[in-house]
Design a protein around this motif. Structure first.
Motif, PDB file in Angstrom:
ATOM      1  N   ASP A  33       0.815  -1.211   0.000  1.00 29.76           N
ATOM      2  CA  ASP A  33       0.000   0.000   0.000  1.00 29.76           C
ATOM      3  C   ASP A  33       0.854   1.269   0.000  1.00 29.76           C
ATOM      4  O   ASP A  33       0.764   2.094   0.910  1.00 29.76           O
ATOM      5  N   PRO A  34       1.704   1.470  -1.002  1.00 26.18           N
ATOM      6  CA  PRO A  34       2.559   2.663  -1.008  1.00 26.18           C
ATOM      7  C   PRO A  34       1.786   3.945  -1.271  1.00 26.18           C
ATOM      8  O   PRO A  34       2.300   5.035  -1.016  1.00 26.18           O
ATOM      9  N   SER A  35       0.560   3.832  -1.800  1.00 25.88           N
ATOM     10  CA  SER A  35      -0.180   5.033  -2.178  1.00 25.88           C
ATOM     11  C   SER A  35      -0.467   5.944  -0.989  1.00 25.88           C
ATOM     12  O   SER A  35      -0.680   7.137  -1.159  1.00 25.88           O
ATOM     13  N   ARG A  36      -0.474   5.413   0.215  1.00 31.90           N
ATOM     14  CA  ARG A  36      -0.688   6.250   1.392  1.00 31.90           C
ATOM     15  C   ARG A  36       0.564   7.076   1.708  1.00 31.90           C
ATOM     16  O   ARG A  36       0.457   8.164   2.275  1.00 31.90           O
ATOM     17  N   TRP A  37       1.715   6.570   1.356  1.00 31.56           N
ATOM     18  CA  TRP A  37       2.956   7.144   1.846  1.00 31.56           C
ATOM     19  C   TRP A  37       3.771   7.913   0.802  1.00 31.56           C
ATOM     20  O   TRP A  37       4.535   8.800   1.170  1.00 31.56           O
ATOM     21  N   LEU A  38       3.664   7.594  -0.465  1.00 33.40           N
ATOM     22  CA  LEU A  38       4.587   8.118  -1.473  1.00 33.40           C
ATOM     23  C   LEU A  38       3.867   8.904  -2.555  1.00 33.40           C
ATOM     24  O   LEU A  38       2.792   8.515  -3.010  1.00 33.40           O
ATOM     25  N   ARG A  39       4.488  10.007  -2.991  1.00 32.33           N
ATOM     26  CA  ARG A  39       3.951  10.832  -4.066  1.00 32.33           C
ATOM     27  C   ARG A  39       5.063  11.066  -5.098  1.00 32.33           C
ATOM     28  O   ARG A  39       6.220  11.293  -4.741  1.00 32.33           O
ATOM     29  N   VAL A  40       4.703  11.033  -6.356  1.00 27.97           N
ATOM     30  CA  VAL A  40       5.662  11.334  -7.419  1.00 27.97           C
ATOM     31  C   VAL A  40       5.175  12.570  -8.157  1.00 27.97           C
ATOM     32  O   VAL A  40       4.053  12.626  -8.631  1.00 27.97           O
ATOM     33  N   HIS A  41       6.005  13.591  -8.197  1.00 28.65           N
ATOM     34  CA  HIS A  41       5.621  14.849  -8.822  1.00 28.65           C
ATOM     35  C   HIS A  41       5.928  14.866 -10.317  1.00 28.65           C
ATOM     36  O   HIS A  41       5.212  15.483 -11.098  1.00 28.65           O
ATOM     37  N   HIS A  42       7.019  14.195 -10.686  1.00 26.73           N
ATOM     38  CA  HIS A  42       7.446  14.166 -12.093  1.00 26.73           C
ATOM     39  C   HIS A  42       7.867  12.740 -12.430  1.00 26.73           C
ATOM     40  O   HIS A  42       9.043  12.391 -12.278  1.00 26.73           O
ATOM     41  N   PRO A  43       6.945  11.911 -12.869  1.00 24.79           N
ATOM     42  CA  PRO A  43       7.268  10.506 -13.168  1.00 24.79           C
ATOM     43  C   PRO A  43       8.350  10.410 -14.240  1.00 24.79           C
ATOM     44  O   PRO A  43       8.334  11.136 -15.239  1.00 24.79           O
ATOM     45  N   ARG A  44       9.320   9.511 -13.988  1.00 29.35           N
ATOM     46  CA  ARG A  44      10.411   9.298 -14.939  1.00 29.35           C
ATOM     47  C   ARG A  44      10.638   7.806 -15.043  1.00 29.35           C
ATOM     48  O   ARG A  44      11.443   7.228 -14.307  1.00 29.35           O
ATOM     49  N   ALA A  45       9.927   7.183 -15.954  1.00 34.75           N
ATOM     50  CA  ALA A  45       9.933   5.726 -16.057  1.00 34.75           C
ATOM     51  C   ALA A  45      11.308   5.165 -16.366  1.00 34.75           C
ATOM     52  O   ALA A  45      11.632   4.036 -15.987  1.00 34.75           O
ATOM     53  N   SER A  46      12.151   5.933 -17.052  1.00 32.40           N
ATOM     54  CA  SER A  46      13.472   5.432 -17.433  1.00 32.40           C
ATOM     55  C   SER A  46      14.572   5.862 -16.466  1.00 32.40           C
ATOM     56  O   SER A  46      15.756   5.704 -16.770  1.00 32.40           O
ATOM     57  N   ALA A  47      14.191   6.414 -15.310  1.00 34.93           N
ATOM     58  CA  ALA A  47      15.199   6.887 -14.349  1.00 34.93           C
ATOM     59  C   ALA A  47      16.085   5.745 -13.881  1.00 34.93           C
ATOM     60  O   ALA A  47      15.629   4.609 -13.698  1.00 34.93           O
ATOM     61  N   ALA A  48      17.355   6.049 -13.660  1.00 33.07           N
ATOM     62  CA  ALA A  48      18.308   5.038 -13.196  1.00 33.07           C
ATOM     63  C   ALA A  48      18.289   4.874 -11.687  1.00 33.07           C
ATOM     64  O   ALA A  48      18.769   3.868 -11.165  1.00 33.07           O
ATOM     65  N   ALA A  49      17.753   5.874 -10.974  1.00 38.70           N
ATOM     66  CA  ALA A  49      17.751   5.825  -9.504  1.00 38.70           C
ATOM     67  C   ALA A  49      16.555   6.603  -8.984  1.00 38.70           C
ATOM     68  O   ALA A  49      15.967   7.433  -9.687  1.00 38.70           O
ATOM     69  N   ARG A  50      16.197   6.323  -7.732  1.00 37.68           N
ATOM     70  CA  ARG A  50      15.106   7.054  -7.077  1.00 37.68           C
ATOM     71  C   ARG A  50      15.643   7.743  -5.822  1.00 37.68           C
ATOM     72  O   ARG A  50      16.415   7.166  -5.064  1.00 37.68           O
ATOM     73  N   LEU A  51      15.177   8.968  -5.622  1.00 34.88           N
ATOM     74  CA  LEU A  51      15.517   9.744  -4.438  1.00 34.88           C
ATOM     75  C   LEU A  51      14.255   9.890  -3.600  1.00 34.88           C
ATOM     76  O   LEU A  51      13.293  10.537  -4.024  1.00 34.88           O
ATOM     77  N   VAL A  52      14.241   9.281  -2.420  1.00 41.30           N
ATOM     78  CA  VAL A  52      13.083   9.312  -1.529  1.00 41.30           C
ATOM     79  C   VAL A  52      13.281  10.442  -0.535  1.00 41.30           C
ATOM     80  O   VAL A  52      14.267  10.463   0.211  1.00 41.30           O
ATOM     81  N   CYS A  53      12.329  11.419  -0.508  1.00 44.66           N
ATOM     82  CA  CYS A  53      12.497  12.631   0.275  1.00 44.66           C
ATOM     83  C   CYS A  53      11.510  12.690   1.442  1.00 44.66           C
ATOM     84  O   CYS A  53      10.310  12.471   1.261  1.00 44.66           O
ATOM     85  N   PHE A  54      12.023  13.022   2.627  1.00 44.46           N
ATOM     86  CA  PHE A  54      11.257  13.044   3.866  1.00 44.46           C
ATOM     87  C   PHE A  54      11.115  14.491   4.342  1.00 44.46           C
ATOM     88  O   PHE A  54      12.116  15.164   4.598  1.00 44.46           O
TER      89      PHE A  54
END
Length: 663
Positions: free
Chosen positions: A19-40
């Motif tokens: 259930d990540p939809s409660r916790w995570l938001r993506v402002h600019h989806p980048r399907a081909s991104a090499a990495a993800r930066l999770v911001c708190f």
């Protein structure tokens, strides 16, 4: 803080996530991104705080913003009671995000949530790096007030001073009330947070520190080094407490640079570990191919021949300083004789096509069991001194121990080393304020351990130096860590010249009255791993551990102190026995070749400090010379391990030595 009426970004829902939809938001989806930066977010903040930063990142990095409960689309949920509750929720939501490297970034209170989340995620090994912004370390008292006792007007005035919230939002009574509600709720969770001083994450930590942040200073940030086994660095930002969020265009470059560098490392490691790779033969093959083209190495690959070569090019007094030993030179000769006296027993057909030379010391995995010894005043060998050495060490994967008496400041050397592991060697001054300042600076500059030298409280009788009447220190070389130190400068007149600085250095730089109680004082000063260098007697090893040391270095100071003393290698087995199997024991003095390293490991050392040969390489060819020396040493080490049938350092032991050579 950071509350607006802007609609929240779309929830993210990868397959398999809890259930990540409660916790995570993506402002600019980048399907081909090499990495993800999770911001708190910070206390009172929302996922929207990172919208501008998300837009500023390049296409190969996708930002996932954490949404805490109790706000915006999660307003119907109660706010978290403690930070571990938030960390647990985010860690579960990220369960489906292991297809690409994860980087975590926390701002202010969010840094603590990110830290706790990293601890949970590392059970799955999924954190590449932790970024912490505008946040003191987790075990430190943040000295935050209980906001339930602060009135609305006073709290709002404080928010205005700190910045980060547009004035129209604070002027709107409804929005301002919501901001204060969330801020107080998050602060209650923050005040409940507790973290033990020795709690660490494995991931490296990058501290983002704004130059005008009124809540945090470089000195306070130093303790982050104690909470990571992967190394720590500080990246400077301009602006105030909310610089990361208010200046995303300036904040993005240090983030993306570090992310891209970290992404490149696994690819390089994978390439070197490919089935058709032959890392043991790389340097040998390279030099032979050069030979076919009629080119030979600039420097000899015989590491025992470098001293004579350096003597031909270095200034005579500088060479005398580097190469000289105490008295008749008996201890220096004994160090080499001890290695020559012991013989290795080769083993055949063990399938050791490649060898693992990595070693874990104080929770940190180092690529090789070799560290550069802390040799002072390296500018006598080359104008770039320790800076050139640090770059060479980083290029070859060899950690460096930086001397108190370096000719470049410890901050300059740290800058040259980048995020490569490094330790700081300390001569404890008689002025304790200067000693404490040196330790604090080492902590703030990302040094991973303190190595206190105890065998040079009195200077040895060194004829080569005395005959030339030469001391680099009295000429101002090798005292940069003092002349640039605020505590040292505080003891000088305001108009002090270079001569006065040198005289003060001579008065306080070492302390002949040191006792084991002074080591206990130093132990209480820092939480960094503490090693005692200069131990040769097993009883001194026991005393060092009793007074707070985490490890010892068996050393004769390269034969530069006591003439006619025992060699380091001969003293090593008894010190190892006294220290016990679980205490890191290192050694130096006399190490020249890869086979020497194996012999030291076989007799009980966890790693060695490698000294004069790299300084000879520095004198002969600067950074390239140091790199050449280290490449030769590590190639020789890998081949020595393979030829004795060792696939890794775990296979090394006394059985590698011929009968009678194990004492």
């Amino acid at each position: 803080m950071g509350m607006t009426n802007t609609p929240t970004a779309a929830p993210v829902s990868p397959a398999g996530a809890a259930d990540p939809s409660r916790w995570l938001r993506v402002h600019h989806p980048r399907a081909s991104a090499a990495a993800r930066l999770v911001c708190f977010p910070h206390a009172g903040g929302t996922a929207n705080a990172f919208t501008a930063l998300s837009a500023a990142l390049p296409e190969d990095v996708e930002l996932l913003a954490v949404q805490y409960p109790g706000r915006q689309d999660r307003r119907g949920e109660p706010c978290a009671q403690d930070l571990s509750e938030l960390a647990s929720g985010v860690a579960q939501a990220l369960a489906g995000y292991d297809d690409r490297p994860l980087f975590l970034l926390g701002h202010s209170m969010g840094a603590l949530v990110a830290f706790e989340t990293a601890r949970l995620l590392e059970e799955r090994g999924t954190v590449a790096r932790l970024f912490v912004s505008a946040a003191r370390p987790p075990a430190q008292d943040w000295q935050e007030p209980d906001l339930s006792l602060v009135g609305d007007e006073e709290l709002t005035a404080g928010l205005r001073r700190l910045g980060g919230i547009p004035e129209p939002l604070l002027a709107d009574p409804e929005i301002a009330a919501e901001i204060l509600r969330l801020l107080r709720a998050d602060h209650r969770a923050l005040l409940r947070h507790r973290c033990a001083p020795d709690t660490r994450v494995a991931a490296p930590v990058t501290v983002l520190l704004a130059s005008a942040d009124p809540k945090n200073s470089l000195e306070q940030m130093a303790d982050w080094a104690r909470h990571t086994a992967g190394g720590h660095e500080v990246a400077a930002l301009s602006g105030g407490h909310f610089s990361l969020l208010e200046r995303p265009g300036e904040s993005a470059p240090p983030l993306t640079r570090r992310i891209r560098e970290d992404l490149a490392r696994p690819a390089a490691a994978a390439a070197s570990a490919a089935p058709d790779a032959e890392p043991l033969a790389d340097l040998v093959r390279e030099l032979m191919m050069e030979g076919l083209a009629g080119r030979t190495p600039r420097l000899s690959t015989d590491l025992t021949a470098l001293e004579a070569a350096a003597g031909e090019v270095m200034a005579p007094e500088a060479f005398a300083y580097v190469s000289g030993t105490a008295g008749s030179g008996a201890t220096g000769r004994a160090n080499r004789t001890a290695f020559d006296r012991r013989q290795l027993l080769p083993r055949m057909l063990r399938g050791t096509r490649r060898t693992d030379t990595s070693v874990t010391l104080f929770g940190q995995r180092l690529p090789v069991p070799v560290l550069l010894a802390p040799l002072a005043a390296q500018q006598v060998a080359h104008p770039e001194g320790e800076s050139a050495t640090a770059r060479a060490a980083a290029a070859t994967g060899v950690p460096m121990v930086v001397s108190t008496f370096a000719s470049r400041t410890l901050e300059e050397v740290a800058g040259a080393a980048g995020d490569h592991p490094r330790w700081f060697q300390l001569y404890l001054p008689s002025d304790r304020a200067v000693g404490e300042s040196l330790v604090r600076r080492a902590e703030a500059s990302g040094y991973g351990a303190i190595v206190v030298t105890v065998d040079a409280t009195h200077l040895g009788f060194r004829p080569a130096e005395l005959d030339s009447g030469y001391s680099p220190f009295l000429r101002g070389t090798g005292i940069a860590n003092f002349t640039g130190d605020p505590a040292f400068r505080a003891g000088l007149p305001a108009d002090a010249d270079a001569t006065q600085a040198v005289l003060r250095w001579a008065q306080i730089s070492t302390d002949p009255t040191l006792t084991w109680e002074d080591l206990a004082w130093l132990r209480g000063l820092t939480r960094l791993p503490l090693l005692v260098k200069g131990v040769l007697h097993p009883d001194d090893a026991r005393l060092a551990l009793e007074h707070g040391a985490d490890g010892v270095v068996v050393s004769t100071h390269g034969g530069r102190q006591l003439d006619g003393g025992v060699s380091s290698l001969d003293a090593l087995p008894a010190v190892r026995a006294a220290a016990g199997a679980d205490v890191p024991v290192l050694m130096d003095s006399g190490v020249r070749t890869g086979s020497d390293v194996v012999k030291a490991l076989a007799l009980g050392a966890d790693a060695v400090l490698y000294g004069r040969p790299y300084v000879y390489g520095l004198g002969l060819d600067g950074q390239r010379g140091v790199e050449h020396v280290l490449r030769c040493l590590l190639t020789d080490l890998g081949l020595a391990l393979a030829l004795t049938g060792c696939a890794s350092l775990a296979d090394v032991g006394p059985h590698l030595l011929a009968n009678g050579d194990r004492r």
